[in-house]
Design a protein around this motif. Structure first.
Motif, PDB file in Angstrom:
ATOM      1  N   ALA A  55       1.722  86.259  11.106  1.00 20.35           N
ATOM      2  CA  ALA A  55       1.626  87.628  11.619  1.00 20.35           C
ATOM      3  C   ALA A  55       2.600  87.848  12.777  1.00 20.35           C
ATOM      4  O   ALA A  55       3.236  88.907  12.885  1.00 20.35           O
ATOM      5  N   SER A  56       2.734  86.838  13.631  1.00 22.07           N
ATOM      6  CA  SER A  56       3.684  86.931  14.744  1.00 22.07           C
ATOM      7  C   SER A  56       5.117  87.009  14.233  1.00 22.07           C
ATOM      8  O   SER A  56       5.930  87.799  14.727  1.00 22.07           O
ATOM      9  N   LEU A  57       5.432  86.201  13.220  1.00 22.23           N
ATOM     10  CA  LEU A  57       6.769  86.231  12.629  1.00 22.23           C
ATOM     11  C   LEU A  57       7.025  87.577  11.957  1.00 22.23           C
ATOM     12  O   LEU A  57       8.138  88.116  12.022  1.00 22.23           O
ATOM     13  N   ALA A  58       5.990  88.143  11.324  1.00 24.42           N
ATOM     14  CA  ALA A  58       6.141  89.448  10.671  1.00 24.42           C
ATOM     15  C   ALA A  58       6.529  90.524  11.671  1.00 24.42           C
ATOM     16  O   ALA A  58       7.375  91.381  11.383  1.00 24.42           O
ATOM     17  N   GLU A  59       5.929  90.490  12.852  1.00 22.56           N
ATOM     18  CA  GLU A  59       6.283  91.464  13.892  1.00 22.56           C
ATOM     19  C   GLU A  59       7.744  91.318  14.293  1.00 22.56           C
ATOM     20  O   GLU A  59       8.447  92.310  14.519  1.00 22.56           O
ATOM     21  N   SER A  60       8.203  90.077  14.367  1.00 20.58           N
ATOM     22  CA  SER A  60       9.601  89.822  14.701  1.00 20.58           C
ATOM     23  C   SER A  60      10.530  90.334  13.603  1.00 20.58           C
ATOM     24  O   SER A  60      11.585  90.922  13.877  1.00 20.58           O
ATOM     25  N   LEU A  61      10.124  90.119  12.347  1.00 24.64           N
ATOM     26  CA  LEU A  61      10.956  90.553  11.226  1.00 24.64           C
ATOM     27  C   LEU A  61      11.054  92.074  11.141  1.00 24.64           C
ATOM     28  O   LEU A  61      12.061  92.606  10.669  1.00 24.64           O
ATOM     29  N   LYS A  62      10.007  92.774  11.594  1.00 25.93           N
ATOM     30  CA  LYS A  62      10.048  94.234  11.609  1.00 25.93           C
ATOM     31  C   LYS A  62      11.172  94.738  12.509  1.00 25.93           C
ATOM     32  O   LYS A  62      11.788  95.775  12.245  1.00 25.93           O
ATOM     33  N   GLN A  63      11.442  93.999  13.577  1.00 22.01           N
ATOM     34  CA  GLN A  63      12.458  94.394  14.543  1.00 22.01           C
ATOM     35  C   GLN A  63      13.849  93.899  14.156  1.00 22.01           C
ATOM     36  O   GLN A  63      14.833  94.625  14.295  1.00 22.01           O
TER      37      GLN A  63
END
Length: 282
Positions: A55-63
């Motif tokens: 989930a943390s990586l997903a937030e990074s990938l959104k950016q």
């Protein structure tokens, strides 16, 4: 795949020289694929994925998007199987990305299986249990030696041998190790016990929150109790309970004829002696 070169083309040629950092430098041969056209490797050695980490990586990938390409192999159904990057693939799905960058590599089904196992062992933070199972699969299914695995992973043959020894543990202890309830060093200490005793000792270790050193002492007491000439079961039980209560090695010896005996309490230093005295007085 020949026995002489079990990794076929080798990791470098199949996976490419891709670092683990999220470099923004364009990689030659990268193409964008719809995320729905990619399927995971069915022989992925990792059994558990950390949902919070994904989930943390997903937030990074959104950016930032996916900076490091996934490695895939085309299959006969028109889709692509992952060789490397399932964590990024999962996070990209969670982030709602429609496409991801990939590098396509040619590999037979057998080579892909070996590469998936070795790449995950080499680059991912696998649990000790998953790592050992993956290594064993490379040996049993693909004819790799411990030396082959050590060379591929950049490890010593001794470290590979130690990892594989964990699989000798009771299956219930292995499950505790897989779930992270038991540390690798602690689990390794239990190997000197009989198989039938490992799980009960592991439960005691977890319940009491024992350190590796304390576990070693517990295993030593347990082993000594097994080798003493037919001590009365009640005496052995009392010896173990007293040792647990005092946090020290305890030996109870009985005289065969008179029924008496002596109690021996061993301490390492004055601080431990004071602790023992305080517990006796309490």
């Amino acid at each position: 795949m020949s026995a002489r070169n079990p990794l076929g083309k080798g990791l470098e040629s199949l996976l490419g020289d891709i670092s683990n950092d999220q470099s923004k430098t364009p990689t030659p041969g990268v193409m964008e694929l719809p995320i729905g056209s990619i399927v995971p490797n069915p022989d992925q050695p990792r059994q558990d994925f950390n949902e919070e980490s994904i989930a943390s990586l997903a937030e990074s990938l959104k950016q930032q998007g996916v900076m490091q390409p996934l490695i895939v192999r085309a299959d006969d159904n028109g889709s692509y199987q992952l060789i490397s990057g399932e964590r990024r693939w999962r996070a990209a799905q969670l982030a709602g990305l429609l496409t991801v960058p990939v590098l396509e590599r040619e590999a037979t089904a057998s080579e892909m299986l070996v590469l998936g196992l070795v790449e995950n062992l080499q680059r991912e933070d696998l649990s000790p249990y998953d790592a050992a199972v993956a290594m064993q699969k490379l040996i049993e299914d693909h004819g790799l030696s411990q030396g082959d695995i050590a060379q591929a992973l950049g490890k010593s043959p001794g470290s590979v041998s130690n990892a594989l020894r964990l699989l000798r543990l009771d299956k219930r202890v292995l499950e505790l190790l897989r779930k992270g309830q038991l540390e690798e060093a602690t689990a390794r200490t239990l190997l000197s016990l009989e198989l039938s005793a490992q799980f009960s000792v592991a439960q005691k270790v977890i319940k009491k929150g024992l350190s590796v050193r304390q576990t070693e002492a517990l295993v030593k007491r347990h082993g000594r109790a097994k080798t003493v000439t037919r001590k009365d079961a009640d005496v052995v039980r009392l010896q173990d309970e007293l040792a647990d209560s005092l946090g020290a090695e305890v030996t109870i010896s009985q005289r065969a004829k008179r029924g008496g005996g002596y109690l021996r309490i061993q301490y390492r230093n004055l601080a431990q002696l004071q602790t023992i005295i305080d517990r006796i007085k309490a």
